[in-house]
Write a protein that holds these residues in place. Structure first.
Motif, PDB file in Angstrom:
ATOM      1  N   TYR A 216       0.857  -1.187   0.000  1.00 31.31           N
ATOM      2  CA  TYR A 216       0.000   0.000   0.000  1.00 31.31           C
ATOM      3  C   TYR A 216       0.896   1.241   0.000  1.00 31.31           C
ATOM      4  CZ  TYR A 216       1.274   0.063   4.964  1.00 31.31           C
ATOM      5  OH  TYR A 216       1.982   0.085   6.143  1.00 31.31           O
ATOM      6  N   PRO A 217       0.459   2.340  -0.569  1.00 32.02           N
ATOM      7  CA  PRO A 217       1.230   3.588  -0.457  1.00 32.02           C
ATOM      8  C   PRO A 217       1.363   3.976   1.014  1.00 32.02           C
ATOM      9  CG  PRO A 217      -0.385   3.755  -2.221  1.00 32.02           C
ATOM     10  CD  PRO A 217      -0.696   2.481  -1.473  1.00 32.02           C
ATOM     11  N   ARG A 218       2.606   4.201   1.451  1.00 32.23           N
ATOM     12  CA  ARG A 218       2.889   4.397   2.874  1.00 32.23           C
ATOM     13  C   ARG A 218       3.478   5.782   3.103  1.00 32.23           C
ATOM     14  NH1 ARG A 218       6.640  -0.600   4.418  1.00 32.23           N
ATOM     15  NH2 ARG A 218       7.908   0.297   2.762  1.00 32.23           N
ATOM     16  N   MET A 219       3.075   6.388   4.195  1.00 29.18           N
ATOM     17  CA  MET A 219       3.604   7.713   4.534  1.00 29.18           C
ATOM     18  C   MET A 219       5.097   7.626   4.829  1.00 29.18           C
ATOM     19  SD  MET A 219       1.218   9.924   4.193  1.00 29.18           S
ATOM     20  CE  MET A 219       2.382  11.197   4.666  1.00 29.18           C
ATOM     21  N   ALA A 220       5.829   8.598   4.330  1.00 28.64           N
ATOM     22  CA  ALA A 220       7.246   8.729   4.669  1.00 28.64           C
ATOM     23  C   ALA A 220       7.378   9.406   6.028  1.00 28.64           C
ATOM     24  CB  ALA A 220       7.968   9.528   3.590  1.00 28.64           C
ATOM     25  N   VAL A 221       8.579   9.306   6.598  1.00 31.04           N
ATOM     26  CA  VAL A 221       8.858   9.940   7.883  1.00 31.04           C
ATOM     27  C   VAL A 221       9.205  11.410   7.668  1.00 31.04           C
ATOM     28  CG1 VAL A 221      10.544  10.061   9.769  1.00 31.04           C
ATOM     29  CG2 VAL A 221       9.565   7.860   9.106  1.00 31.04           C
ATOM     30  N   TYR A 222       8.632  12.258   8.512  1.00 29.76           N
ATOM     31  CA  TYR A 222       9.052  13.651   8.617  1.00 29.76           C
ATOM     32  C   TYR A 222       9.510  13.861  10.051  1.00 29.76           C
ATOM     33  CZ  TYR A 222       9.084  18.744   8.376  1.00 29.76           C
ATOM     34  OH  TYR A 222       9.472  20.066   8.399  1.00 29.76           O
ATOM     35  N   ASN A 223      10.766  14.337  10.234  1.00 28.49           N
ATOM     36  CA  ASN A 223      11.267  14.489  11.603  1.00 28.49           C
ATOM     37  C   ASN A 223      12.215  15.668  11.721  1.00 28.49           C
ATOM     38  OD1 ASN A 223      13.771  13.630  10.594  1.00 28.49           O
ATOM     39  ND2 ASN A 223      13.534  11.545  11.356  1.00 28.49           N
ATOM     40  N   ASP A 224      12.776  15.812  12.926  1.00 23.52           N
ATOM     41  CA  ASP A 224      13.655  16.944  13.227  1.00 23.52           C
ATOM     42  C   ASP A 224      15.045  16.782  12.638  1.00 23.52           C
ATOM     43  OD1 ASP A 224      15.584  15.904  15.749  1.00 23.52           O
ATOM     44  OD2 ASP A 224      13.686  14.860  15.556  1.00 23.52           O
ATOM     45  N   VAL A 225      15.390  15.597  12.145  1.00 23.97           N
ATOM     46  CA  VAL A 225      16.751  15.334  11.680  1.00 23.97           C
ATOM     47  C   VAL A 225      16.956  15.796  10.246  1.00 23.97           C
ATOM     48  CG1 VAL A 225      18.468  13.538  11.258  1.00 23.97           C
ATOM     49  CG2 VAL A 225      16.971  13.382  13.258  1.00 23.97           C
ATOM     50  N   GLU A 226      16.034  15.458   9.360  1.00 24.73           N
ATOM     51  CA  GLU A 226      16.221  15.811   7.958  1.00 24.73           C
ATOM     52  C   GLU A 226      14.927  16.211   7.266  1.00 24.73           C
ATOM     53  OE1 GLU A 226      17.715  12.449   5.816  1.00 24.73           O
ATOM     54  OE2 GLU A 226      16.611  11.041   7.054  1.00 24.73           O
ATOM     55  N   GLY A 227      13.894  16.555   8.015  1.00 21.82           N
ATOM     56  CA  GLY A 227      12.622  16.856   7.370  1.00 21.82           C
ATOM     57  C   GLY A 227      12.030  15.580   6.805  1.00 21.82           C
ATOM     58  N   TRP A 228      11.649  15.593   5.533  1.00 21.41           N
ATOM     59  CA  TRP A 228      11.116  14.381   4.908  1.00 21.41           C
ATOM     60  C   TRP A 228      12.242  13.398   4.588  1.00 21.41           C
ATOM     61  CZ3 TRP A 228       6.243  13.171   5.068  1.00 21.41           C
ATOM     62  CH2 TRP A 228       5.258  14.168   5.117  1.00 21.41           C
ATOM     63  N   GLN A 229      12.084  12.160   5.026  1.00 25.29           N
ATOM     64  CA  GLN A 229      12.985  11.089   4.597  1.00 25.29           C
ATOM     65  C   GLN A 229      12.398  10.536   3.295  1.00 25.29           C
ATOM     66  OE1 GLN A 229      15.077   9.251   3.416  1.00 25.29           O
ATOM     67  NE2 GLN A 229      16.117   8.360   5.187  1.00 25.29           N
ATOM     68  N   ASN A 230      12.839  11.120   2.191  1.00 28.72           N
ATOM     69  CA  ASN A 230      12.293  10.717   0.891  1.00 28.72           C
ATOM     70  C   ASN A 230      13.371  10.206  -0.055  1.00 28.72           C
ATOM     71  OD1 ASN A 230      13.510  13.171   0.356  1.00 28.72           O
ATOM     72  ND2 ASN A 230      11.609  14.255  -0.140  1.00 28.72           N
ATOM     73  N   GLN A 231      14.381   9.552   0.531  1.00 29.10           N
ATOM     74  CA  GLN A 231      15.364   8.878  -0.318  1.00 29.10           C
ATOM     75  C   GLN A 231      14.670   7.766  -1.107  1.00 29.10           C
ATOM     76  OE1 GLN A 231      18.863   7.483   1.711  1.00 29.10           O
ATOM     77  NE2 GLN A 231      19.106   9.375   2.883  1.00 29.10           N
ATOM     78  N   GLN A 232      15.107   7.571  -2.317  1.00 24.35           N
ATOM     79  CA  GLN A 232      14.516   6.531  -3.154  1.00 24.35           C
ATOM     80  C   GLN A 232      14.779   5.136  -2.587  1.00 24.35           C
ATOM     81  OE1 GLN A 232      12.536   6.962  -5.751  1.00 24.35           O
ATOM     82  NE2 GLN A 232      12.749   9.190  -5.780  1.00 24.35           N
TER      83      GLN A 232
END
Length: 743
Positions: A216-232
């Motif tokens: 299923y399409p899953r939410m990425a992590v957004y946090n204080d370390v790097e904002g969106w963790q959207n590495q491929q």
């Protein structure tokens, strides 16, 4: 206490004689013990210098309502989901990022293009056909729509395995966003097309066994370390996911048996009356599994191929992901596990092809793993843990995992298969703790889940069977890797996609490092307390490497920067050897070079009575010095003792007869403790442990003087192979012709 003064006075004099030699040696000065301010992120209000979450720490939440249907005839999965996303960050968000990991299997995937691809001169026909002749598998998500809570289409953009969804208005702190997505995809045959999930087809009976994940399409992590963790997602680095609550309905053929993340909500609709009664028995069985779906029942279903459907409904709270296993081939067994505060269920599902191994071992291993890991971290918080038999698989999700270990067709198996199955079940079930609960970023740091989990796996296997042949954990087992060519190595602190020797770097080396910390550097009590502190600080949160490093030091009062720097940030290896051993005897007469300067020295300071240490190689050495030392034979020492100690105190003084100066050298760049075993002529032994800080002033060689009452016959460095010393040929005195055990 005064007798120690005598002993250390002798050592001081010995150091006077060895200092000149050390001054002449080359002294490296890389400052191996400097603090890691140059490597670690600066502490802040989100993540403190102690390694604990700070007062401003936050994390996002993603709740899912998912309905999926499996088409067993065409191997397709259809789904629709509603995501409720809560922004707990202080800043507003303009858009959301979701992971489309199935796109790694799409025909236009770029993942195959990042690998070097030479020409093999000998290729299996099937591989040649699939590589050069057949059309590529048509994987990847097919997105039908993305809508908001009012059913209005939302703008989205797909970049390979990531999807950005534009928000009609910024999402402020504390606000929620609701979006719905409809999709479908072709399920991959993972034995042919690879992957961490998919299906296995059984030619003999025409059935499929499905292990469904990243479905299923899953939410990425957004946090204080790097904002969106959207590495491929390129295939190696795994996943980073926020926690949330799941309400999932899975429609499959009515003759399927299923397990999944979460609590089954409609057991009485999908199990028979007999199976319900057996499950009730399993909930009270703590010593052995109860078979709930028998092999005979599974074999009967293998022939049915029902055309009707049945929906299984699961709910899971505070999980980061969801996994499903379903097949009409499944046998199902379970037992209860008593933890300190509650009972949980250990469950296994497997086809008949897994027996007799799986019925005998799997669920018992699940129960053992939950107990072992809980004792080292925290009580397993979820209601169950499920082991699924899937050929050539080893993968983990909350409360459920896929594990390999298949006997031959006639039911026979080797020790290698049995032990491999035991290891992988313990490992994958253990992943419930790391990273499913202590939720590190697998996409960035593989070692934070695989390494920590491999270490805990090693402890669990040794608790299961002290003689179990564990591969990862013992220091000696990582030596072949650490002693290899530097061209094939990179530090543990390397992004997951850039690791060449994945198993050694991300699993074996960190597991060995932690085992060395526990057994050799810190000791079990301090290590266990610190490790448990880390696990409890960061359960259901998102830790970073810094949080782990800092917590281990904060909870133990151990300065470990030298250890993290060497083991995790470099490819240095450990090699400590014995350079020289010199035996000294005490004398009343000074050696010539000392006698010439003795008067001048006495004018400069009041040395008092002097004891002279003469080595066997000194021209002033006389054979009669070999006789056992007695204080009365050295008048100056005897005068000192008579004038400073009472008769009772003199009786308690040590009376060493021999003095051995041992110089240790360090061809390796790592600083490590020096472990020494001394064997005396009578066969007795004595062990010494010198902390790694012994190298702080001289990174090349150091010396220690051992005052003994018996003659030494043998000295060994690292006698139990505890420090991953890559060359044991220089570890023994007298020198031996025996080759290294690692050659």
């Amino acid at each position: 206490m005064r007798h120690l003064y005598f002993y250390f006075s002798v050592l001081f004099l010995a150091i006077m004689f060895t200092g000149y030699a050390q001054d002449k040696s080359e002294v490296r000065n890389p400052d191996k013990f400097k603090q890691m301010y140059d490597l670690l992120a600066t502490p802040n209000m989100y993540r403190t210098a102690s390694g604990a979450p700070g007062p401003e720490y936050y994390q996002q939440q993603a709740d899912y309502k998912i309905d999926v249907e499996l088409d067993d005839k065409t191997q397709k999965l259809y789904g629709v989901e509603t995501i409720t996303y809560t922004n707990n960050a202080k800043e507003a968000l303009d858009y959301l990022w979701l992971q489309l990991d199935q796109n790694e299997k799409a025909r236009n995937s770029k993942s195959p293009l990042i690998e070097s691809n030479g020409t093999n001169t000998v290729i299996p026909a099937q591989t040649f056909s699939r590589t050069y002749l057949e059309e590529d598998f048509d994987g990847g998500f097919k997105i039908d729509y993305v809508k908001d809570a009012q059913g209005k289409a939302m703008t989205y953009s797909v970049n390979q395995t990531m999807m950005r969804v534009e928000l009609p208005k910024v999402l402020q702190h504390g606000e929620k966003c609701i979006l719905s997505i409809k999709w479908w995809y072709n399920i991959n045959n993972y034995l042919l097309d690879g992957g961490r999930s998919g299906y296995e087809h059984f030619d003999k009976d025409g059935n499929n066994l499905y292990i469904l994940a990243q479905f299923y399409p899953r939410m990425a992590v957004y946090n204080d370390v790097e904002g969106w963790q959207n590495q491929q997602f390129w295939g190696a680095g795994e996943f980073a996911l926020p926690f949330g609550n799941f309400d999932v309905s899975v429609t499959v053929p009515s003759d399927h048996i299923m397990e999944a993340t979460g609590v089954l909500q409609n057991r009485n609709e999908v199990f028979t009356a007999e199976q319900l009664a057996r499950y009730a028995m399993a909930e009270k069985s703590f010593d052995k599994p109860v078979i709930i779906v028998t092999q005979a029942e599974a074999e009967a279903k293998e022939k049915a191929f029902s055309t009707t459907k049945k929906t299984w409904r699961f709910k899971a709270e505070n999980v980061r992901d969801f996994g499903i296993a379903t097949s009409r081939k499944f046998i199902y067994d379970a037992m209860a596990v008593k933890l300190s505060a509650k009972n949980v269920m250990a469950i296994s599902v497997y086809p008949k092809e897994g027996n007799p191994l799986w019925e005998q071992y799997s669920t018992r291993l699940v129960a053992h793993t939950l107990k072992s890991y809980s004792s080292h971290t925290f009580d397993f918080p979820y209601p169950k843990a499920v082991s699924v038999h899937a050929q050539d698989q080893g993968m983990e999700y909350p409360m459920i995992c896929w594990n390999w270990g298949r006997p031959e067709a006639d039911g026979t198996y080797t020790d290698r298969v049995k032990n491999g199955m035991i290891s992988v079940i313990v490992h994958e079930v253990g992943h419930n703790f790391f990273p499913m609960i202590v939720n590190s970023d697998e996409r960035q740091w593989t070692w934070m889940d695989e390494g920590l989990n491999s270490f805990c796996e090693y402890m669990a296997l040794k608790e299961y069977d002290p003689n179990f042949p564990a591969d990862r954990g013992p220091a000696k087992n990582i030596v072949p890797y650490m002693s290899g060519s530097q061209k094939g190595l990179e530090p543990i602190m390397t992004n997951s996609e850039s690791i060449r020797q994945f198993g050694n770097n991300a699993y074996g080396k960190p597991a060995a490092a932690l085992n060395i910390l526990r057994e050799t550097v810190m000791g079990r009590e301090l290590f266990d307390y610190s490790f448990k502190t880390y696990a409890n600080r960061w359960k259901f949160k998102h830790p970073t490497p810094e949080d782990f490093f800092r917590t281990m030091e904060d909870a133990s009062a151990f300065d470990l920067d030298w250890f993290w720097r060497g083991w995790f940030y470099t490819t240095d290896y450990n090699d400590i050897g014995i350079k020289t051993v010199t035996r000294y005897f005490v004398s009343n007469d000074p050696p010539k070079e000392i006698a010439a300067n003795s008067k001048r020295k006495r004018r400069n300071y009041d040395a008092g009575p002097l004891v002279y240490m003469i080595s066997e190689s000194n021209p002033d050495y006389k054979p009669e010095m070999n006789k056992p030392f007695k204080s009365s034979e050295v008048k100056t020492l005897d005068d000192y003792i008579q004038g400073h100690f009472s008769k009772d105190e003199q009786a308690k003084l040590n009376a060493p007869k021999y003095f051995y100066e041992v110089t240790f050298n360090k061809p390796g760049e790592l600083v490590m403790p020096i472990l020494v075993e001394i064997t005396y002529e009578d066969g007795s032994t004595e062990n010494y442990h010198f902390p790694a800080q012994i190298w702080r002033m001289n990174d090349v060689e150091v010396s220690r003087t051992f005052a003994t009452q018996k003659l030494i016959s043998k000295i060994i460095v690292d006698p139990k192979l505890e420090t991953a010393d890559i060359d044991t040929t220089n570890n023994t005195w007298p020198k031996t012709t025996e080759k290294s055990k690692f050659e």
